[in-house]
Design an enzyme around this catalytic site. Structure first.
Site, PDB file in Angstrom:
ATOM      1  N   SER A  98       0.826  -1.205   0.000  1.00 63.18           N
ATOM      2  CA  SER A  98       0.000   0.000   0.000  1.00 63.18           C
ATOM      3  C   SER A  98       0.861   1.257   0.000  1.00 63.18           C
ATOM      4  CB  SER A  98      -0.956  -0.039   1.189  1.00 63.18           C
ATOM      5  OG  SER A  98      -1.861   1.033   1.154  1.00 63.18           O
ATOM      6  N   ASP A 246      -3.377   6.381  -3.161  1.00 62.42           N
ATOM      7  CA  ASP A 246      -2.261   5.791  -2.427  1.00 62.42           C
ATOM      8  C   ASP A 246      -1.561   4.767  -3.313  1.00 62.42           C
ATOM      9  OD1 ASP A 246      -4.169   3.776  -2.363  1.00 62.42           O
ATOM     10  OD2 ASP A 246      -3.851   3.270  -0.258  1.00 62.42           O
ATOM     11  N   ASP A 248      -1.337   1.482  -3.740  1.00 58.05           N
ATOM     12  CA  ASP A 248      -2.043   0.410  -4.442  1.00 58.05           C
ATOM     13  C   ASP A 248      -3.384   0.877  -4.986  1.00 58.05           C
ATOM     14  OD1 ASP A 248      -3.037   0.619  -1.832  1.00 58.05           O
ATOM     15  OD2 ASP A 248      -3.610  -1.485  -1.726  1.00 58.05           O
ATOM     16  N   ASP A 250      -6.218   1.827  -3.853  1.00 54.80           N
ATOM     17  CA  ASP A 250      -7.549   1.449  -3.362  1.00 54.80           C
ATOM     18  C   ASP A 250      -8.170   2.575  -2.545  1.00 54.80           C
ATOM     19  OD1 ASP A 250      -5.874   1.208  -1.145  1.00 54.80           O
ATOM     20  OD2 ASP A 250      -6.756  -0.673  -0.451  1.00 54.80           O
TER      21      ASP A 250
END
Length: 461
Positions: A98, A246, A248, A250
């Site tokens: 992440s 961010d 990743d 999501d």
């Protein structure tokens, strides 16, 4: 010996590569995932970190060795992996850390239909199995399994992911918008061009080059310093809004036309209003909206005003998704900019929330700041972390000072929440660090500041 309890967190696997984990452990996690979930096929994707391709391939090898067919979807965002898990009806594994720094990597796991895998839903069993295969010298030996090895195949899911999202939000009639997007060298640089293709949007891209070393800034928009470049670009270009993803991709943070951040609580309320209207138009009498206890009081107020039913939960995606399943909620939001949609297998997707913001803004002539003013009714402190030696002692001191005040209520759903007639605060202990996290909200800034400073004085005494 490696301590896998430090590597396997409450909701995922995450640690430094290769100090805490490597391809050998990834291969073991793949085999253990198949054994625990009893999967005959899984889908695997990864982000742009330098270690992600080799770790994800090792995981796939472990899974095929235990008899599962593996569909490799390659570079993807976490919500793209959830789309693949949902549309293919397969358990999934996403290799990402992440927003963490470059030396970290991790795995987010889900069952078929993007159902979460956490400590209480399989992750503990996976960790224990890998521990049983790990010797004192940290060598990992995965026992052979008497099964026919699974197969490896590749599939491109990006276009399907984009089409699915665009089918959930009507953007056909929006006015032209100029949108600055900061991908932070993360997976937003992979997904945004495809999702936005063909929309009446003038895209101002920032840091779209996939680079897991994060050469420009951390891919963590929750930290205000990582929004500075986007804020400046919005002002410089006269953009209608800015979006920051961010690492990743999501989660999505929003900046208005003035370059001012829009709180995730305001976005939660805005999207909730749209989802309530859509659900009621489809015949639902009282659509349910989930919100965690850190989101603004504005959220449940808006939900009730529009004929919905607000349900308050603990912080964390496993609690949100569980409550969404129980209540058949149409939408859920968190203060951390995680947004969950029933039509997206109850999984979180910042991209879908961003499309709702674009649809709402582009469907009228006003500015984003004017549009979101209705959803920003209170003064909030944001989350403030304090390092403490004794979390329980400091929490008890705060409780003693505030819980007995006239007109207050107290609950301990998640940490300590104390509420007055026009204010509330929540104090929660971190599960992994010696921290107390404080969030304060009040009707006016002066009262908020007074409460914030009073509680912090006790916490940091």
């Amino acid at each position: 010996m490696r301590d896998l309890k430090q590597l396997v967190k409450a909701y995922d696997v995450r640690g430094v590569v290769p100090d805490q984990w490597d391809e050998n452990l990834a291969r073991a996690f793949g085999a253990a995932f198949v054994q625990v979930t009893e999967a005959t096929a899984i889908v695997v994707g990864h982000d742009m970190r330098p270690s992600s391709p080799s770790l994800s391939l090792a995981f796939a090898e472990g899974a095929t060795g235990y008899g599962a067919d593996v569909v490799l979807i390659g570079l993807c965002s976490t919500d793209q992996l959830y789309y693949a898990s949902g549309s293919l009806d397969l358990p999934g594994a996403m290799f990402t850390a992440s927003h963490n720094p470059a030396q970290y990597n991790g795995i987010k796991l889900c069952r078929a239909g993007a159902a979460p895998v956490g400590q209480d839903t399989g992750l503990s069993e996976i960790r224990e199995l890998v521990e049983s295969w790990t010797a004192d010298d940290d060598t990992v030996t995965v026992p052979a399994r008497d099964v026919e090895p699974g197969t490896l195949s590749e599939q491109d899911t990006l276009r399907g992911y984009a089409d699915h999202l665009l089918g959930l939000v009507d953007l056909a009639a929006i006015r032209p918008l100029k949108v600055a997007v900061d991908a932070g060298n993360g997976m937003g640089g992979h997904t945004v061009p495809t999702v936005f293709d063909g929309l009446p949007i003038e895209l101002v891209p920032m840091y779209f080059e996939l680079d897991g070393t994060f050469p420009n800034h951390e891919a963590n928009p929750l930290d205000p310093k990582n929004l500075v470049d986007l804020q400046a670009r919005v002002r410089e270009t006269g953009a209608d809004l800015g979006l920051a993803f961010d690492g990743d991709a999501d989660r999505c943070f929003v900046v208005d036309e003035r370059g001012e951040p829009v709180s995730p609580s305001a976005i939660t309320a805005l999207v909730a209003a749209r989802e309530i209207a859509r659900a009621r138009a489809a015949g639902e009498d009282e659509p349910t909206i989930i919100h965690n206890l850190i989101t603004s009081w504005t959220v449940p107020e808006v939900v009730r005003e529009l004929g919905g039913k607000p349900v308050r939960t603990r912080v964390g995606h496993s609690f949100i998704k569980q409550e969404m399943a129980v209540t058949d909620a149409v939408f859920g939001g968190e203060h951390s900019a995680h947004y969950y949609f029933r039509d997206f297998w109850r999984a979180d997707t910042g991209m879908l929330a961003a499309l709702h913001v674009l649809a709402a803004l582009g469907g009228q002539d006003g500015t984003l700041s004017a549009l979101t003013a209705e959803y920003d009714r209170y003064a909030a402190s944001g989350e403030i972390n304090s390092t403490v030696a004794d979390q329980a002692d400091r929490t008890a001191a705060v409780r003693a000072a505030y819980a007995g005040l006239e007109g207050t209520t107290v609950d301990e759903l998640d940490g300590l929440t104390v509420a007055g007639p026009d204010w509330w605060f929540n104090l929660r202990a971190s599960n992994t660090e010696p921290l107390l996290r404080l969030n304060v909200e009040a009707k006016d800034p002066a009262r908020m500041a007074e409460l914030r400073d009073g509680v912090l004085a006790l916490v940091r005494a």
